[in-house]
Structure formats: C-alpha cells, structure tokens
Design a protein around this motif. Structure first.
Motif, mmCIF file in Angstrom:
data_model
loop_
_atom_site.group_PDB
_atom_site.id
_atom_site.type_symbol
_atom_site.label_atom_id
_atom_site.label_comp_id
_atom_site.label_asym_id
_atom_site.label_seq_id
_atom_site.Cartn_x
_atom_site.Cartn_y
_atom_site.Cartn_z
ATOM 1 N N ILE A 1 126.909 36.719 62.952
ATOM 2 C CA ILE A 1 126.540 38.139 62.971
ATOM 3 C C ILE A 1 125.456 38.368 64.029
ATOM 4 O O ILE A 1 125.509 39.334 64.791
ATOM 5 C CB ILE A 1 126.054 38.615 61.577
ATOM 6 N N GLU A 2 124.517 37.440 64.085
ATOM 7 C CA GLU A 2 123.449 37.565 65.087
ATOM 8 C C GLU A 2 124.011 37.607 66.487
ATOM 9 O O GLU A 2 123.535 38.347 67.347
ATOM 10 C CB GLU A 2 122.478 36.386 64.959
ATOM 11 N N LYS A 3 125.056 36.806 66.689
ATOM 12 C CA LYS A 3 125.666 36.744 68.015
ATOM 13 C C LYS A 3 126.277 38.113 68.361
ATOM 14 O O LYS A 3 126.097 38.629 69.458
ATOM 15 C CB LYS A 3 126.745 35.653 68.006
ATOM 16 N N ILE A 4 126.969 38.682 67.371
ATOM 17 C CA ILE A 4 127.610 39.977 67.617
ATOM 18 C C ILE A 4 126.547 41.059 67.820
ATOM 19 O O ILE A 4 126.660 41.898 68.704
ATOM 20 C CB ILE A 4 128.554 40.335 66.456
ATOM 21 N N VAL A 5 125.509 40.992 67.010
ATOM 22 C CA VAL A 5 124.414 41.963 67.137
ATOM 23 C C VAL A 5 123.823 41.880 68.544
ATOM 24 O O VAL A 5 123.613 42.903 69.209
ATOM 25 C CB VAL A 5 123.326 41.702 66.061
#
Ligand SMILES: [Zn+2]
Lengths: 440, 96
Positions: free
Chosen positions: A384-388
């Motif tokens: 999720i952090e990557k997508i954020v």
C-alpha cells in the motif's frame, strides 16, 4: 435376494507413434485420403514381413509401468485368427499368453469418495484394424488404420459400481495424456472401452458363470449408462428365474438400453497361434530406465499438492486434470509468493472461478487479478505504501494543495489510491499512510 | 481319428468357407486323413524339448519409429475386385 455387480474393463488405446506398429507407413491416419497409408505389410499381402516399432513397445511399457505392472521376462506376439474385412491378413497380431506387462493396479474412487484398488491383469501390445463404413448395402474399407499400434489394458473383475468404472476410465485417459503416449480422444476412437458385466448374490465369492460384454461404447457417460442398465436388466432376469448366458451387447443411446449383438453360440474362437515372423521381446532390463523416465502422474501429483501446498483434495484433483494445468498452477504459486498469495487462495480462485490457465500470460493475469482483489483484506503495508508513494508522485498539485492547508485535497489522493487498487483497500489505512508520508 | 460333420462345419465357419453337404462329407474324410498323418508326430518324445516359436532365435529385433514410403492409392487398390472413391469394396458386413 440382494445382488452385487461384478465388472471388468478392457480399454484399447491407440498410440501416437509416427509410424505404424509393424511397418513404416505413417500412423497419422485421421482425416487422410483412404488407402494412402498402406504397404504390403498393412495390406496383408503375401510374403510381407512385419517389423516391430521400438517406440510403440516403449510406450506400451510406459503404460504398464504407470499402472504399477511388472514387465515380464519374455514376451511374444501371437496371431489372433478371425475373418472379417477389417483385417486383410485374416488375423490380428496381438498378445495372449505372453503379454508385455502383468499384475498392475490402479486406485479408483466411487461416487461416495470411497477409494479401492483395481487389479490390472495385463497390458499388452497389438495392432489396430482397418476402418469399415457400411453404406448402401456394401462395406467400404480403408486400411490407413490397419497396423496402427494399439495397447490393450485388461482389469480383473474388481469393479462393483459403475462410478468406479467411470473414474478408472477417466484416470486412464489422464495417464495416457500425462505420458504423452496418446491423445486418448474417445470420440475419435483413440480410446475405446469394453465392459464385462455380470451380477452375483451379495456375499458370494465365486464369479458368476456368465458375463455380458458391452462393446462399441464411445463415451464415459454412455458406458456408465450401459452398465447401469445392464445391471438392472440382469438382476431382473435372475429374479424372474431366467438363466443368463455369455453374450455381447451394444448400447442404444436413443432407446437408452442395451441390445444383443452376439450370443454364445456365435462367440469367436480365435485359436491364438505364436507369430513366427516376429522376434520375441526380452525387455525386462529396460524396466528401471523407463520407470525413471516416467513423469509425475496425476495421482501422485495431487497427493503432493495436498501435502506441499495445503490445498484441498478436491481442488488438487481439478488442478492435476492435465499436466499443463498443473504446471501453470505451480507457476502461479511461484508468482503469487511475491505478492504474498497463499497456494490455497490461488487454488480456490482458479477452481471456483473456473479461471483458464493455458498460457504464461493467463497465469500472470490470474495472479495479478487475485492479488488486486486481495488488497482490501491483505494487511500488506509495504504494498500500500508503494502505491501511495506512486499516487503522491503522480499528483504534485494535490500534494501542494494539501500542504497549503486544503485538507480536502487529501480526498483526491485517497481516490487515486482507490483507483489504483480497484477499491480493494482499507480507506482508513490509506489515509493514515498518506498523512504520515505527507508530513515528512 | 474321424472328424464329424459338425466339426468340419465349425472349421469351415471359422475359415469363412461356405461348404455344401457333399463337400462336408468329402472334407471330413480328407481332413481326418491329414490329422492321422500329423498324429504320427505324437510318437516322438518331446517331453524334454522346448517348443520352437521362432526359428531365428533372435530377440528384440526392433526398428526406429521413422515413417517410410507408402504405396500410392491406385497401387494399393490395384488387386481389388471392386473399388469406390479410394476404398476397397466388399459385400455388406454388419456388426449388429
Ligand atoms: Zn504399411
């Protein structure tokens, strides 16, 4: 009185060798012009000498070994003598007293999931016959199929229920395909079934003194229906006090009943005779090498899938349906590992959603789709952090607005993350990650 | 050993030969004589002899799975008494 069925099965499978069993004509006869793949050997012309195909013998041994048979020390060919225009020689080269493989077994499952071991009496090599078409009072003959290698697999009369017969036939078909020895297509006649059916009082040990042979049945479904019908017919006859005799019956799908083809009085008398034109086979020494070369077969593969991947037995059975599907499933597991997908999830997804896995692309897409669907339930912070981070990078204006104090700009960024994850992500978690990232 | 008419009929049927009653009578005599002649072999003691199935004594004579030439269709059919569209034709036989 209660009766129980006694059923044995004979399966013929045509091998996919390039050349025929006893001559060099092409064995690829399907859809070819009639009588264009013939020579003196397969036309049965006088003086022609049969010459055994090594690859066919190897494939016959592979089948035997896959069915847990022993390879015999000495095997011979014999002439099975009968007069019918499908055989121009007046006999079929077959094996009777000296089959290549004997005493095997295969585990089958009945409709209630009960597993039993069916004993296999023999696996032997023979040749196919020409193809007859009965048209307008005459019979047309095409010898392209004459002498195409055929393997016959004969069980002991160990089946007690039609559902076991169906499972056995399906498993054989799978094994032929895994081994790559035949396409085993029933409709094309690559694989043919014959059942021997009789009934006896429940508990009786001796075999009945008659058996009814069901022939020329070209689908698993018809075979099951024919056996079911036959069991009922025989029990009714016995209950009426009738005496049953040896006979051959066919299946009429339209009427859904069996009909008499040949009674005992007309039964064949084949007078098997050792074939003097073909050298004997001593191939026991090849047993180990051929056994080692055999691919992992569906039964064992399914058991390994259950043990190694913790998937259910039902799923495993679906996934080992073909060697290709099983291979793609294992590939999907590998790819899925990088996305924290568990083998069970992948198995469920493929089986329940009937996902087609027939190419590397489809495997990749299935894994991506499943991983995408999972984001919402997946506690995968890193992902999720990557997508954020991507969304932040792609929306500098919103970021600037937010940092200037326009708090509802955060909503736009959250929306970006939701779009990228097809809404499968926990909004609160995204908000938290976004806020912490934007504060840095 | 005298063959009965029924035995001759059975052999004729297995060999797919239509025989008249006259011929059955004639061949039962002839076949019986042949059997008597062959029967002389039974006077030899073969209890210690392995049957010979193949005179070459060779085993595992196998060929590689390579396709060779087949006959052209016309040549394959040239001895047939009747042909149609590339097929051999015979009087109707039915499985049923
Ligand atoms: Zn040929």
């Amino acid at each position: 009185m209660k009766y129980e069925p006694v059923i044995g099965l004979e399966v013929h499978v045509e091998l996919n060798t390039k050349s025929k069993m006893f001559c060099r004509c092409s064995a690829d006869y399907f859809g070819k012009q009639p009588n264009t793949h013939t020579c003196p050997v397969c036309l049965g012309l006088p003086g022609a000498l049969p010459f055994t195909n090594k690859e066919a013998i190897k494939k016959c041994l592979q089948i035997g070994l896959a069915l847990n048979c022993k390879v015999v020390d000495l095997s011979r060919f014999e002439r099975k003598i009968y007069f019918y225009p499908d055989l121009p020689k007046g006999y079929q080269i077959s094996q009777y007293r000296w089959p290549l493989c004997v005493e095997g077994w295969l585990e089958v499952e009945d409709k209630d999931g009960k597993v039993s071991k069916i004993k296999i009496n023999r696996v032997h090599q023979e040749e196919d016959t020409g193809k007859l078409s009965h048209i307008g009072g005459v019979t047309l003959i095409d010898y392209n199929r004459s002498t195409v290698p055929l393997v016959e697999i004969v069980t002991e009369p160990d089946f007690t229920d039609p559902s076991q017969v169906k499972d056995y036939a399906k498993k054989l078909q799978q094994i032929f395909r895994y081994l790559g020895v035949s396409s085993a297509d029933m409709e094309r006649g690559d694989m043919r079934l014959e059942a021997n059916v009789s009934v006896r009082p429940a508990g009786q040990k001796e075999l009945p003194n008659y058996r009814v042979e069901l022939k020329n049945i070209n689908s698993f479904r018809f075979m099951t229906a024919a056996i079911e019908y036959e069991i009922k017919r025989q029990i009714e006859a016995l209950e009426k006090g009738e005496k049953l005799t040896q006979e051959t019956r066919g299946w009429n799908e339209a009427k859904r009943d069996t009909y008499l083809q040949r009674s005992k009085e007309e039964a064949h008398d084949y007078r098997y005779f050792p074939e003097p034109d073909i050298s004997e086979l001593r191939v026991k020494s090849d047993e180990l090498r051929i056994k080692e070369e055999i691919v992992e077969l569906p039964n064992r593969k399914a058991k390994r899938f259950v043990a190694d991947y913790g998937i259910s037995r039902q799923n495993a059975q679906v996934l080992v349906d073909s060697k290709e599907l099983a291979g793609y499933f294992e590939e999907a597991i590998k790819l899925g590992r990088e996305k924290q997908l568990k083998p069970q999830e992948i198995a469920n997804y493929i089986v329940n959603q009937k996902i087609k896995l027939a190419s590397k692309d489809q495997v990749l897409r299935a894994v991506e789709d499943l991983a995408g669907k999972r984001v919402g339930i997946l506690e995968d912070e890193v992902k999720i952090e990557k997508i954020v981070a991507e969304v932040i990078f792609e929306n500098p204006n919103s970021v600037e607005d937010y940092q200037k104090g326009k708090l509802n700009a955060l909503q736009a960024l959250i929306g970006g993350v939701m779009r990228k994850t097809q809404g499968k992500v926990n909004v609160e978690k995204v908000r938290r990650i976004l806020e912490s990232k934007l504060q840095n | 050993m005298k063959l009965t008419a029924d035995q001759v009929k059975k052999v004729a049927k297995l060999a797919n030969l239509p025989l008249s009653d006259e011929e059955i009578e004639k061949y039962s005599g002839q076949l019986s004589k042949i059997l008597d002649y062959i029967d002389q072999l039974n006077s030899a003691d073969t209890s210690e002899v392995e049957p010979t199935f193949n005179v070459t004594g060779l085993s595992n004579v196998l060929r590689e799975d390579k396709v060779g030439e087949s006959l052209p269709q016309e040549e394959a059919l040239q001895n047939a008494s009747q042909v149609k569209d590339g097929f051999f034709v015979t009087k109707g036989v039915f499985e049923e």
